[in-house]
Design an enzyme around this catalytic site. Structure first.
Site, PDB file in Angstrom:
ATOM      1  N   HIS A 174     -10.330  -6.256  -2.038  1.00  0.00           N
ATOM      2  CA  HIS A 174     -11.503  -6.105  -0.929  1.00  0.00           C
ATOM      3  C   HIS A 174     -12.629  -5.509  -1.553  1.00  0.00           C
ATOM      4  O   HIS A 174     -12.493  -4.193  -1.998  1.00  0.00           O
ATOM      5  CB  HIS A 174     -10.887  -5.367   0.164  1.00  0.00           C
ATOM      6  CG  HIS A 174      -9.877  -6.176   1.134  1.00  0.00           C
ATOM      7  ND1 HIS A 174     -10.201  -7.147   1.759  1.00  0.00           N
ATOM      8  CD2 HIS A 174      -8.623  -5.903   1.158  1.00  0.00           C
ATOM      9  CE1 HIS A 174      -9.021  -7.230   2.329  1.00  0.00           C
ATOM     10  NE2 HIS A 174      -8.049  -6.883   1.953  1.00  0.00           N
ATOM     11  N   ASN A 196       2.235  -4.867  -3.335  1.00  0.00           N
ATOM     12  CA  ASN A 196       0.765  -5.367  -3.048  1.00  0.00           C
ATOM     13  C   ASN A 196      -0.093  -4.021  -2.992  1.00  0.00           C
ATOM     14  O   ASN A 196       0.367  -3.064  -1.923  1.00  0.00           O
ATOM     15  CB  ASN A 196       0.595  -6.269  -1.632  1.00  0.00           C
ATOM     16  CG  ASN A 196      -0.794  -6.853  -1.517  1.00  0.00           C
ATOM     17  OD1 ASN A 196      -1.302  -7.526  -2.483  1.00  0.00           O
ATOM     18  ND2 ASN A 196      -1.313  -6.886  -0.422  1.00  0.00           N
ATOM     19  N   GLU A 235      -6.172 -10.693  -1.457  1.00  0.00           N
ATOM     20  CA  GLU A 235      -6.933 -10.541  -0.155  1.00  0.00           C
ATOM     21  C   GLU A 235      -8.581 -10.452  -0.414  1.00  0.00           C
ATOM     22  O   GLU A 235      -9.088  -9.734   0.158  1.00  0.00           O
ATOM     23  CB  GLU A 235      -6.563  -9.268   0.678  1.00  0.00           C
ATOM     24  CG  GLU A 235      -5.013  -9.243   0.831  1.00  0.00           C
ATOM     25  CD  GLU A 235      -4.629  -8.048   1.557  1.00  0.00           C
ATOM     26  OE1 GLU A 235      -5.426  -7.292   2.080  1.00  0.00           O
ATOM     27  OE2 GLU A 235      -3.437  -7.827   1.909  1.00  0.00           O
ATOM     28  N   ASP A 252     -12.275 -10.462  -0.399  1.00  0.00           N
ATOM     29  CA  ASP A 252     -13.453 -10.709   0.122  1.00  0.00           C
ATOM     30  C   ASP A 252     -14.661  -9.709  -0.439  1.00  0.00           C
ATOM     31  O   ASP A 252     -14.225  -8.891  -1.383  1.00  0.00           O
ATOM     32  CB  ASP A 252     -13.537 -10.676   1.437  1.00  0.00           C
ATOM     33  CG  ASP A 252     -12.893  -9.310   2.142  1.00  0.00           C
ATOM     34  OD1 ASP A 252     -12.611  -8.287   1.410  1.00  0.00           O
ATOM     35  OD2 ASP A 252     -12.551  -9.300   3.142  1.00  0.00           O
ATOM     36  N   GLU A 294       0.778  -1.407  -0.055  1.00  0.00           N
ATOM     37  CA  GLU A 294      -0.024   0.100  -0.080  1.00  0.00           C
ATOM     38  C   GLU A 294       0.886   1.301  -0.041  1.00  0.00           C
ATOM     39  O   GLU A 294       0.589   2.403   1.003  1.00  0.00           O
ATOM     40  CB  GLU A 294      -1.122  -0.081   1.162  1.00  0.00           C
ATOM     41  CG  GLU A 294      -1.969  -1.432   1.196  1.00  0.00           C
ATOM     42  CD  GLU A 294      -2.780  -1.060   2.362  1.00  0.00           C
ATOM     43  OE1 GLU A 294      -2.572  -0.360   3.386  1.00  0.00           O
ATOM     44  OE2 GLU A 294      -3.793  -2.137   2.362  1.00  0.00           O
TER      45      GLU A 294
HETATM   46  C1  XIL Z   1      -6.105  -6.709   8.411  1.00  0.00           C
HETATM   47  C2  XIL Z   1      -6.477  -7.856   9.167  1.00  0.00           C
HETATM   48  O1  XIL Z   1      -7.534  -8.568   8.636  1.00  0.00           O
HETATM   49  C3  XIL Z   1      -6.884  -7.253  10.567  1.00  0.00           C
HETATM   50  O2  XIL Z   1      -7.258  -8.476  11.285  1.00  0.00           O
HETATM   51  C4  XIL Z   1      -6.122  -6.482  11.253  1.00  0.00           C
HETATM   52  O3  XIL Z   1      -6.652  -5.746  12.554  1.00  0.00           O
HETATM   53  C5  XIL Z   1      -5.992  -5.088  10.501  1.00  0.00           C
HETATM   54  O4  XIL Z   1      -5.286  -5.769   9.200  1.00  0.00           O
HETATM   55  N1  XIL Z   1      -4.962  -4.887   3.708  1.00  0.00           N
HETATM   56  C6  XIL Z   1      -4.004  -5.600   4.086  1.00  0.00           C
HETATM   57  C7  XIL Z   1      -4.284  -6.561   5.321  1.00  0.00           C
HETATM   58  O5  XIL Z   1      -2.932  -5.735   3.450  1.00  0.00           O
HETATM   59  O6  XIL Z   1      -3.043  -6.650   5.843  1.00  0.00           O
HETATM   60  C8  XIL Z   1      -5.222  -6.252   6.238  1.00  0.00           C
HETATM   61  O7  XIL Z   1      -5.565  -6.904   7.315  1.00  0.00           O
HETATM   62  C9  XIL Z   1      -6.615  -5.708   5.374  1.00  0.00           C
HETATM   63  C10 XIL Z   1      -6.281  -4.645   4.534  1.00  0.00           C
END
Ligand code: XIL
Length: 413
Positions: free
Chosen positions: A264, A224, A296, A298, A179
């Site tokens: 996401h 990422n 990641e 969802d 990020e």
């Molecule tokens: C999130 C986890 O799922 C949570 O449990 C934690 O509190 C915060 O981080 N992008 C990312 C991940 O790269 O590391 C994040 O994970 C979600 C967003």
């Protein structure tokens, strides 16, 4: 020593060998709603094991499927653990490999959970992604007071050497930098004004990748990010900035092998996903010689009505539409969801529903039953192989499980 490519192919070849002779296809499952499925694990009769699992369907189509895990649950929840063993080729720690977890104090490291996770993955012949080495979030409390311009370089290099070095040769891919682009910060290059940027200037990214390559020459080094998935103007701007960064790194011969698209997503009851910008982004990444991972995924359901069947179908439809775009490009080699069961999802705290109902963003529900999103994942993996023979298939937009009608512009190797 094996080259990175040989390393990956060796793992992959044995998977393909193990698959030989397996048959089974879930297409006959047709449209399923969660209400019609048998309850509880073991999910007997549900057609989700062995050759019908997500990993089996992924492997047959040249992909890896996996998810983010919370290793602390392995000793507490046997059903969760079983589900992961049954379904996944590849894992990633949801939190256990972040600075916050690994660095209790300036001068100490805590590896118990991360070590246990790697041992678990290896025991079950799964690959492991490393997440992550450089990020502006989830830094330990001591960071702000202890790290300054004088020591930042050494602190970063030492962290990467220690962590990536500890697991060298055993990690599929590392999210080296997470990020780093944030358009609202207003810089021309789009870089986020993160602590690392303030401490080290814009070549902290290059430093991180070079250090990671030295520490672990076989891991696929990954950039990422999120906010590059959707059709919006904001996402298009961010895609451009990420590509600019990737091009700059490549032009400077920085060792980078892959780009991770977090994915996401949010189901929108009023709009469907087109993905033209994303398709172009993935093609450009491929042109740069990069692999692409969905890291990641969802689907947040907060904007959908409460009815579970309606919600699950809309979530599944977005899994289908999104992955059909993404998987059409052969540069995409892995799909990971951020969790696997709705029981354990960060969205329950991060994006809770206003009606108080539990969120349902993942392929298995809170009771570990396969959901329509599971079917959608499996089908999109299979559709990846679909070629001219399926063109013209009667895919009705109203049915999330209708056969996919291939886009004529799909790239083929
Ligand atoms: C999130 C986890 O799922 C949570 O449990 C934690 O509190 C915060 O981080 N992008 C990312 C991940 O790269 O590391 C994040 O994970 C979600 C967003």
């Amino acid at each position: 020593m094996l080259t990175r490519r040989q390393f990956l192919l060796a793992g992959y070849g044995s998977l393909l060998g193990a698959m030989a002779g397996l048959s089974g296809c879930a297409h006959s499952a047709g449209k399923m709603s969660s209400a019609s499925m048998a309850p509880g694990l073991p999910h007997k009769g549900m057609g989700v094991f062995g050759s019908l699992s997500l990993k089996a369907h992924a492997e047959r189509n040249g992909l890896l499927y996996g998810c983010a895990v919370r290793p602390e649950l392995f000793s507490q929840d046997a059903k969760y653990t079983r589900l992961i063993i049954d379904q996944c080729d590849i894992l990633v720690a949801e939190n256990a490999m972040k600075w916050l977890a690994l660095r209790p104090a300036f001068n100490s490291y805590y590896f118990n959970e991360a070590d246990a996770l790697l041992a678990f993955a290896e025991q079950h012949q799964m690959k492991l992604r490393g997440h992550n080495l450089v990020w502006h979030e989830q830094l330990p409390k001591w960071f702000a007071s202890m790290v300054n311009r004088d020591n930042a370089r050494e602190v970063l290099v030492q962290h990467i050497q220690t962590v990536a070095g500890r697991y060298s040769g055993r990690i599929h891919s590392w999210d080296v930098v997470n990020e780093a682009i944030w358009i609202p910060d207003g810089r021309a290059d789009g870089l986020r004004k993160s602590p690392w940027l303030s401490l080290l200037g814009d070549d902290y990214i290059e430093l991180a990748f070079r250090t990671a390559r030295e520490a672990d020459p076989t891991a696929l080094l990954t950039y990422n990010d999120y906010g590059i998935e959707e059709d919006s103007q904001e996402n298009e701007q961010k895609r451009s900035a990420v590509l600019l960064l990737l091009r700059r790194l490549k032009a400077r011969n920085v060792p980078i092998d892959a780009v991770g698209i977090q994915s996401h997503l949010t189901a929108n009851p009023n709009a469907s996903f087109r993905g033209d910008g994303l398709r172009r982004f993935i093609s450009s990444a491929r042109d740069l010689g990069l692999q692409v991972f969905v890291t990641e995924m969802d689907v947040a359901d907060g904007a959908l009505p409460g009815d579970v069947g309606t919600r699950d179908d809309a979530v599944a439809a977005l899994y289908r539409d999104y992955l059909n775009v993404v998987l059409a490009n052969p540069a995409v080699t892995a799909v990971l969801t951020w969790g696997i069961t709705d029981r354990y999802t960060w969205l329950q705290t991060n994006k809770p529903r206003k009606d108080g109902m539990h969120v349902r963003p993942l392929p298995f529900d809170e009771e570990y039953r396969a959901k329509p999103a599971f079917i959608a994942l499996r089908r999109t993996f299979d559709d990846r192989q679909a070629d001219a023979s399926t063109q013209g298939a009667d895919g009705s937009a109203a049915n999330p499980y209708a056969p996919f009608t291939p886009n004529p512009t799909r790239a083929r190797e």
